[in-house]
Design a protein around this motif. Sequence first.
Motif, PDB file in Angstrom:
ATOM      1  N   VAL A  18      27.214  60.226  57.422  1.00 23.73           N
ATOM      2  CA  VAL A  18      27.041  59.336  56.282  1.00 23.73           C
ATOM      3  C   VAL A  18      25.802  59.729  55.491  1.00 23.73           C
ATOM      4  CG1 VAL A  18      26.714  56.929  55.601  1.00 23.73           C
ATOM      5  CG2 VAL A  18      28.186  57.485  57.544  1.00 23.73           C
TER       6      VAL A  18
ATOM      7  N   TRP B 220      27.597  51.445  56.530  1.00 20.94           N
ATOM      8  CA  TRP B 220      28.954  51.998  56.467  1.00 20.94           C
ATOM      9  C   TRP B 220      29.712  51.744  57.765  1.00 20.94           C
ATOM     10  CZ3 TRP B 220      31.823  52.856  52.536  1.00 20.94           C
ATOM     11  CH2 TRP B 220      31.235  53.121  51.303  1.00 20.94           C
TER      12      TRP B 220
ATOM     13  N   ARG C 199      31.102  48.341  57.314  1.00 21.74           N
ATOM     14  CA  ARG C 199      32.162  48.287  56.305  1.00 21.74           C
ATOM     15  C   ARG C 199      33.461  48.926  56.809  1.00 21.74           C
ATOM     16  NH1 ARG C 199      29.507  50.177  50.657  1.00 21.74           N
ATOM     17  NH2 ARG C 199      31.665  49.819  49.969  1.00 21.74           N
TER      18      ARG C 199
ATOM     19  N   GLY D 224      34.675  54.399  50.731  1.00 21.15           N
ATOM     20  CA  GLY D 224      33.605  55.395  50.732  1.00 21.15           C
ATOM     21  C   GLY D 224      34.069  56.825  50.631  1.00 21.15           C
TER      22      GLY D 224
ATOM     23  N   ALA E  38      30.653  59.002  49.994  1.00 22.03           N
ATOM     24  CA  ALA E  38      29.556  58.416  50.767  1.00 22.03           C
ATOM     25  C   ALA E  38      29.431  59.031  52.149  1.00 22.03           C
ATOM     26  CB  ALA E  38      29.744  56.904  50.888  1.00 22.03           C
ATOM     27  N   TRP E  39      30.496  59.693  52.639  1.00 22.23           N
ATOM     28  CA  TRP E  39      30.510  60.266  53.985  1.00 22.23           C
ATOM     29  C   TRP E  39      31.539  61.379  54.049  1.00 22.23           C
ATOM     30  CZ3 TRP E  39      35.483  59.713  55.307  1.00 22.23           C
ATOM     31  CH2 TRP E  39      36.190  58.591  54.861  1.00 22.23           C
TER      32      TRP E  39
END
Length: 422
Positions: free
Chosen positions: A174, A181, A184, A208, A213-214
């Motif tokens: 991440v 995260w 989430r 994400g 985001a990852w």
Amino acid sequence: MSTSPSPARRSAVYLLDQVLGEGRLMAELLGAGALDRLEPADRARVQRLAQDVLRGLERADRVLGKHLRKTPPLHVRNILRLATVELCSGGDAHGVVNDAVALTAGHKKGQHMKGMVNAVLRKVAADGGAEWAKLRVPRLPKWLRDPLVMAWGGEAVMAMETAQFAGAPLDLTVKPDAGDWAARLGGAVLPTGSVRVAQAGQVSALPGFAEGAWWVQDAAAAMPARLLDARPGEAVLDMCAAPGGKTLQLAAAGADVTALDISEARLARVRENLSRTGLTARVVAGDALEHRGSYDAILLDAPCSATGTIRRHPDLPHAKDGAEFGALFELQAAMLDHALGLLKPGGRLVFCTCSLLPDEGECQVEEALERHPGLTVDRAAPDRPGIDPAWITEEGGLRLRPDYWPDLGGMDGFYMAVLRKG
């Protein structure tokens, strides 16, 4: 009775035919577009079905063996194997058996066996589940099991086989806050900082993903870049970069990254991931042994047997036979020597392989130390959060295995060491 079998089951049998009959790896098949016509959710289901069969192949054959008078052709056998694994895992008997019969009837050389397939699977549906549960954890093929037992002992290998049979959850590296995260995504933060999601489903549909985001990366595979500890502005070479997880880590640290790989096709995925995550690296297609340059730090994830990835790639033990080991050992040594020549004095290099074989890890580093006076192992580098001191090897490297973290879902097998050039 259905005459139009599930496209997912048809495709799963195709993958099994290619792996078990032609010795092809699933990654190769997927890269060649084997499942491109399917929707993303169906592609995920096909891979799960095929992987479940490959993990449980020994059990499936034992369950089927008591009902077969003689071994059918491979294609029909794979239909039976797929249906058996599904039935023994609680699949709907009506749908599974009907699809298996339809798949058999649709194959020119198997049409006359549809009655046998129906009869055998009706018996498996009745009592296969109970028998399945009593069978031992499937063992790795002899070509791989024997050297692993020699290296780690029988008890450890049985634990690795248990991890392989269980499969692998989804691990993510991440960019922003891992804890946020994990919450989430319904996952958990692992001791080394990766986020693990047990029931992920379709990856591209997860929150994400689209905004970068990852990225997907096993917790063990994330460790080499963390040990390298790239710093903002450093010139860093990711020497065998594809598919790019380590490149993303290095770029996220602010380094000036060169991502090198011999395969232009595989580099397309690196570029795609860089674009999705908004990170920057110089992407170069070329032979690592011919590359020139001068770098503060280098990450060499050398080509190897990939035996450490059997949790998520159960096709590997069945598609390979170990014949390539000798050539790989020589290539790894040559690449390590060349990489050291690209490293600035005082620079650091992480040598790593996703292998369980000491010849591709501990032995390579020990022999490199003998070949290169002034080369040292940074023994302090593995002293990081989440690293069990028992994983640190005699020469100062880090040995990770699938049977580690059994209560957390295991990890890929990896070896890595941080080398410093005098």
